[in-house]
Motif scaffolding. Structure first.
Motif, PDB file in Angstrom:
ATOM      1  N   VAL A  99       0.875  -1.168   0.000  1.00  0.00           N
ATOM      2  CA  VAL A  99       0.000   0.000   0.000  1.00  0.00           C
ATOM      3  C   VAL A  99       0.915   1.221   0.000  1.00  0.00           C
ATOM      4  O   VAL A  99       1.737   1.393   0.900  1.00  0.00           O
ATOM      5  CB  VAL A  99      -0.922   0.023   1.233  1.00  0.00           C
ATOM      6  CG1 VAL A  99      -1.801   1.268   1.210  1.00  0.00           C
ATOM      7  CG2 VAL A  99      -1.775  -1.234   1.283  1.00  0.00           C
ATOM      8  N   SER A 119      -2.107   5.017  -2.707  1.00  0.00           N
ATOM      9  CA  SER A 119      -3.049   3.967  -3.084  1.00  0.00           C
ATOM     10  C   SER A 119      -3.931   3.618  -1.892  1.00  0.00           C
ATOM     11  O   SER A 119      -3.546   3.806  -0.743  1.00  0.00           O
ATOM     12  CB  SER A 119      -2.309   2.724  -3.578  1.00  0.00           C
ATOM     13  OG  SER A 119      -1.596   2.113  -2.532  1.00  0.00           O
ATOM     14  N   VAL A 121      -5.504   0.467  -1.961  1.00  0.00           N
ATOM     15  CA  VAL A 121      -5.420  -0.987  -1.914  1.00  0.00           C
ATOM     16  C   VAL A 121      -3.981  -1.397  -2.158  1.00  0.00           C
ATOM     17  O   VAL A 121      -3.164  -0.609  -2.651  1.00  0.00           O
ATOM     18  CB  VAL A 121      -6.343  -1.653  -2.966  1.00  0.00           C
ATOM     19  CG1 VAL A 121      -7.793  -1.323  -2.671  1.00  0.00           C
ATOM     20  CG2 VAL A 121      -5.953  -1.236  -4.375  1.00  0.00           C
ATOM     21  N   GLY A 122      -3.687  -2.639  -1.811  1.00  0.00           N
ATOM     22  CA  GLY A 122      -2.344  -3.135  -2.051  1.00  0.00           C
ATOM     23  C   GLY A 122      -2.098  -3.406  -3.522  1.00  0.00           C
ATOM     24  O   GLY A 122      -2.967  -3.936  -4.214  1.00  0.00           O
TER      25      GLY A 122
END
Length: 120
Positions: free
Chosen positions: A99, A103, A105-106
């Motif tokens: 992450v 961002s 999300v990963g």
């Protein structure tokens, strides 16, 4: 940008040992999966060791008992490889789910690979 850089590949005789290291850099908020893959000539890429933050390590059957994945710092992890055989010859790539600062999300990130050659 986020980068993963491997180090420690090389050549070794059967039965020998090598240690691979991966270092992540860039605008990272958290790394929640660290893993190692390998790709041998004419074979598909396969995951050989993985570590989820706060969880246990997982290994491919072919390396269980011989390879150990470790998280050394927040941004560094390694793969200790023992009792290497010619079948371990491959390009080894580190991977992480990260992450970033921007961002939500990963995202998957990959190193460029480190060659490991096992031969007599």
């Amino acid at each position: 940008q986020v980068q993963l850089v491997e180090s420690g590949g090389g050549s070794v005789q059967p039965g020998g040992s090598l240690r691979l290291a991966c270092k992540a850099s860039g605008p990272i908020r958290s790394i929640y999966v660290m893993s190692w893959y390998r790709q041998a000539p004419d074979k598909q890429r396969e995951m050989i060791a993985g570590l989820v933050t706060g969880g246990n390590a997982h290994y491919h059957d072919s390396v269980k008992g011989r390879f150990t994945i470790s998280r050394d710092t927040e941004r560094d992890w390694s793969l200790q490889m023992e009792n290497l055989t010619p079948e371990d010859t491959a390009v080894y790539l580190c991977h992480a789910a990260i992450v970033t600062q921007t961002s939500v999300v990963g995202l998957d990130y990959w190193g460029s690979g480190a060659q490991v050659n096992v031969s007599s």
